[in-house]
Design an enzyme around this catalytic site. Structure first.
Site, PDB file in Angstrom:
ATOM      1  N   CYS A  53       0.813  -1.219   0.000  1.00  0.00           N
ATOM      2  CA  CYS A  53       0.000   0.000   0.000  1.00  0.00           C
ATOM      3  C   CYS A  53       0.845   1.267   0.000  1.00  0.00           C
ATOM      4  O   CYS A  53       0.643   2.172  -0.817  1.00  0.00           O
ATOM      5  CB  CYS A  53      -0.984  -0.016   1.165  1.00  0.00           C
ATOM      6  N   HIS A  87      -5.647   1.765  -4.473  1.00  0.00           N
ATOM      7  CA  HIS A  87      -4.793   1.223  -3.415  1.00  0.00           C
ATOM      8  C   HIS A  87      -4.328  -0.176  -3.766  1.00  0.00           C
ATOM      9  O   HIS A  87      -4.847  -0.814  -4.685  1.00  0.00           O
ATOM     10  CB  HIS A  87      -5.528   1.237  -2.070  1.00  0.00           C
ATOM     11  N   HIS A 130      -2.858   0.933   6.816  1.00  0.00           N
ATOM     12  CA  HIS A 130      -3.146   0.915   5.383  1.00  0.00           C
ATOM     13  C   HIS A 130      -3.291   2.344   4.885  1.00  0.00           C
ATOM     14  O   HIS A 130      -3.691   3.250   5.624  1.00  0.00           O
ATOM     15  CB  HIS A 130      -4.431   0.132   5.118  1.00  0.00           C
TER      16      HIS A 130
END
Length: 553
Positions: free
Chosen positions: A465, A531, A519
């Site tokens: 990420c 993402h 994240h």
């Protein structure tokens, strides 16, 4: 045909003895990294002087038979030194010279007890800790197996014995001897491609309790996080000493494969069951791309598991003797089969990487000339030594009627499978938020890879990420806005804004823990984000998660 067929996978005629010997010696590509450990406290002349840990200091040779030639006694001119506590750990390679390509943990059905850092042959390797060289040279496993060559350094950290292990160097790429005392940052070796290696890299291990003393392998990245560059090596920027470290709290700590390249495959261009495997196999070495493997498979079998009249089998058309060398149970179903997509494609990738290594070496020494990619493809059809013997693209007989048209056919198929812009060709328009989103979207479909990606693009075939967000900002701003590497660190940059005010290019953070967000993604507008979600998934555009908070960079 006026000359014998030379296709190493489809010819019904015997392969030349030299080629067969080379391929069976190269069984390293199908081997696992299994190195024996020895009992006791001292090995190879390295003395561990630790009260209440290993007993009295000694200077006896390890009893391990598996360590073999690596357990040579120190040269008389290199007397063993008692170990003293090491200073802080340092990175084993200089910033910007390597990429973390395969992490610690399960891999290909076995234990991967270290972390791989890919880089060109000859890239310097530095001691990570102060200590004594316990082993340096051949491991005793034989050519093409395991590490083949290694360096083991025994150290003392927090009053306990530890070992750092460095593997896959060529013999002339080792610059220390058993018994030698080294300091963190000393140039001890150079990256090679020996043993069970699909491409040039440093395999780095960290053993608590000592490698030869029956210690325990731990994830090196838990030790290297925040470590400084090797002594005397200049870092490339304020965050360069963490470029080797993945986001410390990703959604899922998955495992990557090989080096950059997995994102180069155009999404949806191959049958779905092939896509993951072309990305993985096309990431094993920098010379070979997923698009090349897809094009070659189309030329070989049309993505069908077929058997040729000459006896070549499966999707990637291997003859049985060559399959023995390169075939593995990569899909983990308990069998190794040319008829399994994963097994066939990974074997194809391993063989192409070995071809590239051979051909590149011949080009470097001047014995072969020509376009490397064309020569790789010709080698897959005719065998590497056809190229070596011809000094380049072979001609005459079957070479003219079969091999040369085969090369042109595969080359013509590559654009069908290649993702435009996937090698970092995105050009920003104004450096604004829309450019950040567009830069990330260039890699839609690239796989999630734990620790993957960074300012330079994908590594290990993809992104995690924070690797994706770091790349998108660096690319969109031509390197002017360089985010830190992890999601927690990225949360400390910029200004938090209400989610209701988020605009394209803002970062959105979620998966909250006590240490911060686990994240991060890029807000794309209309409640969507781009993402890299988790292991087994790909870079995608999806709705913003419920717990997310926004930050403007």
């Amino acid at each position: 045909m006026s000359t014998p067929a030379r296709h190493p996978r489809t010819s019904s005629r015997p392969l030349p003895a030299t080629a067969l010997r080379r391929r069976f010696v190269a069984a390293a590509l199908a081997a696992t990294f299994t190195i024996g450990v020895a009992s006791g406290c001292t090995v190879s002349g390295a003395i561990i002087d630790l009260p209440n840990s290993c007993g009295p200091a000694q200077n006896t040779k390890s009893a391990s038979t598996d360590a073999g030639a690596a357990d040579k006694p120190a040269d008389p001119g290199l007397p063993a030194q008692a170990l003293t506590p090491s200073g802080p750990i340092q990175q084993p390679t200089a910033p910007g010279t390597t990429t973390m390509t395969s992490p610690f943990g399960p891999r290909w059905g076995t234990a991967h007890n270290g972390t791989d850092f890919a880089g060109p042959v000859g890239t310097p390797i530095y001691a990570a800790l102060d200590g004594n060289v316990a082993a340096a040279g051949a491991t005793g496993e034989g050519p093409g197996v395991g590490f083949e060559n290694w360096v083991v350094i025994d150290s003392v950290v927090d009053n306990r014995p530890v070992s750092t292990v460095y593997g896959h160097m060529w013999p002339d790429g080792i610059h220390v001897k058993p018994g030698q005392s080294v300091k963190a940052g000393d140039h001890i070796a150079d990256i090679g491609n020996a043993g069970g290696s699909t491409g040039p890299h440093l395999h780095f291990e960290y053993y608590e309790g000592g490698k030869m003393q029956g210690g325990t392998a731990v994830d090196p990245m838990t030790k290297l996080g925040g470590a400084s560059a090797p002594s005397g090596q200049v870092a490339g920027g304020p965050s360069s000493n963490i470029d080797l470290v993945a986001a410390s709290k990703p959604v899922d700590c998955g495992k990557g494969f090989g080096s950059a390249g997995g994102g180069d495959l155009k999404p949806g261009s191959v049958p779905p069951e092939f896509e993951e495997w072309f990305r993985k196999a096309g990431s094993l070495c920098p010379q070979i791309s997923p698009a090349l493997l897809a094009a070659d498979t189309k030329a070989e079998s049309g993505f069908r598991a077929v058997v040729s009249p000459a006896g070549a089998k499966g999707y990637t058309q291997f003859m049985d003797p060559t399959w023995v060398v390169y075939g593995k149970d990569d899909d983990g179903n308990g069998t190794t089969s040319q008829g399994d997509v994963g097994d066939a494609v990974m074997a194809q990738g391993r063989y192409f990487c070995e071809i590239a290594r051979q051909v590149d070496g011949w080009i470097a020494d001047g014995s072969v000339t020509g376009d490397p990619l064309s020569l790789y493809i010709a080698s897959y059809n005719a065998g590497e030594f056809a190229i070596k013997n011809a000094g380049g693209m072979p001609s005459g007989g079957d070479y003219t009627s079969e091999t040369q048209p085969y090369v042109q056919r595969v080359l013509s198929f590559i654009p069908e499978f290649e993702q435009p812009g996937a090698r970092g060709e995105f050009t920003p328009s104004n450096g604004g938020g829309s450019d950040v989103v567009d830069a990330a979207r260039e890699y839609l479909g690239a796989p999630y890879v734990w620790g993957g990606g960074g300012a330079g693009g994908p590594t290990g075939g993809g992104f995690d990420c924070s690797g994706l967000t770091q790349y998108a900002y660096a690319r969109a701003t031509a390197g002017k806005n360089m985010l830190p590497r992890t999601s927690e660190e990225q949360w400390t940059v910029g200004t938090e804004i209400p989610m209701s005010e988020a605009k394209p290019g803002d970062l959105v953070f979620g998966a909250w823990e006590s240490t911060g967000p686990g994240h991060v993604g890029i807000y794309a507008g209309d409640g969507q984000m781009v993402h890299a979600p988790t292991t087994g998934d790909v870079v995608k555009q999806a709705p913003v998660q419920a717990d997310m908070r926004a930050r403007r960079m």
